[in-house]
Design a protein around this motif. Sequence first.
Motif, short mmCIF file in Angstrom:
data_model
loop_
_atom_site.label_atom_id
_atom_site.label_comp_id
_atom_site.label_asym_id
_atom_site.label_seq_id
_atom_site.Cartn_x
_atom_site.Cartn_y
_atom_site.Cartn_z
N GLU A 20 -9.24 5.46 -10.10
CA GLU A 20 -9.23 4.47 -9.02
C GLU A 20 -10.50 4.50 -8.19
O GLU A 20 -11.20 5.50 -8.13
N ASP A 22 -12.82 4.77 -5.10
CA ASP A 22 -12.86 5.49 -3.84
C ASP A 22 -13.74 4.69 -2.88
O ASP A 22 -14.94 4.88 -2.82
N LEU A 55 -10.04 11.38 1.55
CA LEU A 55 -9.04 10.44 1.05
C LEU A 55 -7.70 11.17 1.07
O LEU A 55 -7.47 12.10 0.30
N SER A 58 -3.65 7.54 -1.92
CA SER A 58 -4.01 6.31 -2.61
C SER A 58 -2.82 5.94 -3.49
O SER A 58 -2.46 6.68 -4.39
N LYS A 60 -1.09 3.09 -5.94
CA LYS A 60 -1.33 1.89 -6.74
C LYS A 60 -0.20 0.91 -6.53
O LYS A 60 0.97 1.25 -6.58
N TYR A 66 -4.91 -0.90 -4.66
CA TYR A 66 -4.55 0.42 -4.15
C TYR A 66 -4.50 0.38 -2.63
O TYR A 66 -5.39 -0.20 -2.00
N GLN A 68 -5.18 2.68 0.36
CA GLN A 68 -5.87 3.94 0.57
C GLN A 68 -5.79 4.35 2.03
O GLN A 68 -5.92 3.51 2.93
N GLN A 87 -6.26 2.83 7.07
CA GLN A 87 -5.41 2.41 5.96
C GLN A 87 -5.83 1.00 5.58
O GLN A 87 -5.95 0.13 6.44
#
Length: 112
Positions: A20, A22, A55, A58, A60, A66, A68, A87
């Motif tokens: 994913e 970042d 992070l 996360s 999905k 996503y 995060q 967020q």
Amino acid sequence: MKKIFYAILLLLPLSGFAAENDCRSWPENIAEVWLKNQNIVDIPQLDKAKTEATLLASEKKENDIYTQVFHFVFHDRYGKKYEVITQNDASDDECSVSEVNIFLISRKEVNH
């Protein structure tokens, strides 16, 4: 042999995070502007080299989106630090899929 098996089992969940995106820069920049707009600290006073980012989560969702959650610690040039949680939604192609929600955690002086 059992130790190797358990070590592999522990590492498997971590491999799911590798694919994913970042997207640290989008929420970081928005958080800096938010700190300025709230009259907490001006952006030029921040020491970008000392900014810490983690992070925290996360998740999905549908269509490779996503959610995060980041923890940022901003340091200014006068020994103060500002902690925020952000967020937002991101995708593999776009970091700014949604607005950034920002929560101020703490504002304090660092005494060395």
